[in-house]
Design an enzyme around this catalytic site. Structure first.
Site, PDB file in Angstrom:
ATOM      1  NE  ARG A 158      -3.584  -1.979   2.863  1.00 56.39           N
ATOM      2  CZ  ARG A 158      -3.090  -2.972   3.763  1.00 56.39           C
ATOM      3  NH1 ARG A 158      -1.930  -3.034   4.093  1.00 56.39           N
ATOM      4  NH2 ARG A 158      -3.554  -4.197   3.841  1.00 56.39           N
ATOM      5  CB  ILE A 159       3.385   2.618   2.334  1.00 55.96           C
ATOM      6  CG1 ILE A 159       2.353   2.523   3.515  1.00 55.96           C
ATOM      7  CG2 ILE A 159       4.302   3.983   2.300  1.00 55.96           C
ATOM      8  CD1 ILE A 159       3.183   2.271   4.954  1.00 55.96           C
ATOM      9  CB  THR A 234       8.794   5.338   5.948  1.00 56.85           C
ATOM     10  OG1 THR A 234       8.635   4.665   4.783  1.00 56.85           O
ATOM     11  CG2 THR A 234       9.561   6.781   5.588  1.00 56.85           C
ATOM     12  CB  SER A 235      10.104  -0.353   6.226  1.00 58.76           C
ATOM     13  OG  SER A 235      11.443  -0.235   6.319  1.00 58.76           O
ATOM     14  NE  ARG A 236       7.783  -1.625  12.798  1.00 56.61           N
ATOM     15  CZ  ARG A 236       6.721  -0.891  12.551  1.00 56.61           C
ATOM     16  NH1 ARG A 236       7.092   0.295  11.833  1.00 56.61           N
ATOM     17  NH2 ARG A 236       5.692  -1.191  12.929  1.00 56.61           N
ATOM     18  CD  GLU A 265      11.984   3.336  15.711  1.00 60.11           C
ATOM     19  OE1 GLU A 265      11.053   3.440  16.444  1.00 60.11           O
ATOM     20  OE2 GLU A 265      12.112   3.413  14.450  1.00 60.11           O
ATOM     21  CG  HIS A 284       8.550   5.001  14.128  1.00 61.31           C
ATOM     22  ND1 HIS A 284       8.928   3.831  14.696  1.00 61.31           N
ATOM     23  CD2 HIS A 284       7.591   4.894  13.342  1.00 61.31           C
ATOM     24  CE1 HIS A 284       8.256   2.832  14.002  1.00 61.31           C
ATOM     25  NE2 HIS A 284       7.320   3.399  13.184  1.00 61.31           N
TER      26      HIS A 284
END
Ligand code: DGY
Length: 326
Positions: A158-159, A234-236, A265, A284
């Site tokens: 989707r992204i 922008t994932s992990r 993080e 994040h």
């Protein structure tokens, strides 16, 4: 009728918390920092449901500490790498997540990061704050144009697809590598990751974190990128080997990187990445818009309540729990 008991591991937006409180007796962790694992083990004891965040590790030990009455785990995130899903499945517990509603917000941020790195925006702002802006100069803070360049998407869910849409307005050619996805919009599939890296000026990562993608961005991956290329993640965080990324950025092997996610993080203040001008890092915030966080809280609450009622979750990551008839 007794109301179900649930533990909510952080104060979520009212849009969701109100729903939870209408239906359940909710113990809500009020701290700004997540409960420690030990506290979580205590708090879940005897609960019928758990609404958790991506900062909480949910595994078999925790599910057993909750007890056999636990009916549902609802994650306030689309990603669910914080949950050992097979442990939940083995215990017949459905796990909910929040897909779809954060697609646009995350793609917006990924695109903002792409622009920030290409046009050196955060570096330019630091330049002013450091008192270095003395005049306009033809060679000051030169970046990279977008028009006519190629955006390579690693992962075309989707992204990734939302990124492809955004790329149209910037005259970018779009290619993607994702053996499981069909071509869509303006995006052309690549037969291999190497082919994508060879052709891309911007490489944006949109894969979930799993065994296959952990450290997929490593020295080998970075060495195959173009010299002036930019990496966006922008994932992990653990998808990127940060030591290898530091070396590639420090030696200008690639032009820049822009990260919404890091490993760990929060990123420790002594991380070498924070010493680099060509690395944009934000904490994040991919889904951090008011509407998106309201929608996430609402969907997480709906997943939780459905599970408590014994209904199918609107979004369940382990639907096999229903098939097994447990
Ligand atoms: C998610 O939902 O997985 C995101 O990382 C939160 O922004």
């Amino acid at each position: 009728m007794t109301r179900p008991k649930v533990f909510v591991t952080r104060v979520i937006r009212d849009a969701g918390l109100t729903l939870v409180r209408e239906f359940c007796n909710a113990d809500v962790w009020e701290g700004d920092l997540p409960p420690t694992h030990d506290v979580l083990l205590e708090k879940v004891r005897g609960m019928d449901g758990l609404l958790c965040l991506l900062t909480d590790r949910i595994d078999g030990e925790l599910l057993d500490a909750a007890g056999s009455q636990l009916k549902v785990v609802s994650n306030h995130a689309v990603g669910f790498d914080n949950i050992v899903v097979p442990d939940a499945t083995a215990r017949g517990i459905p796990v909910g997540n929040t897909p779809g509603i954060l697609t646009d917000a995350t793609a917006d941020l990924a695109f903002a990061l792409l622009l920030a790195a290409a046009r050196r925006i955060t570096e330019a702002e630091r330049y002013i704050h450091a008192g270095k802006w003395k005049t306009w100069h033809p060679s000051m803070l030169l970046g990279i144009d977008l028009a006519g360049k190629t955006l390579g998407l690693v992962g075309f869910g989707r992204i990734g697809r939302a990124m492809a849409k955004r790329a149209v307005g910037f005259d970018l050619r779009v290619i993607f590598y994702d053996p499981t996805a069909e071509p869509e919009f303006n995006a052309a599939p690549m037969s291999s990751l190497d082919a994508l890296l060879r052709e891309s000026d911007f490489v944006s990562i949109h894969t979930p974190l799993n065994q296959a993608t952990r450290h997929i961005v490593n020295a080998d991956f970075l060495s195959k990128m173009k010299r002036n290329a930019i990496l966006i993640n922008t994932s992990r965080g653990p998808v990127v080997d940060q030591d290898d990324l530091y070396q590639a950025l420090k030696s200008n092997q690639i032009f820049a990187a822009a990260l919404d996610v890091t490993d760990p993080e929060p990123l420790p203040l002594d991380s070498p990445l924070l010493t680099l001008e060509n690395c944009v890092i934000v904490p994040h915030i991919g889904s951090a818009s008011e509407k998106t966080r309201d929608d996430m809280a609402r969907l997480a609450a709906l997943n939780l309540i459905a599970g408590l009622k014994g209904e199918r979750l609107p979004h369940c990551v382990n639907p096999e729990v229903y098939e097994s008839g447990r």
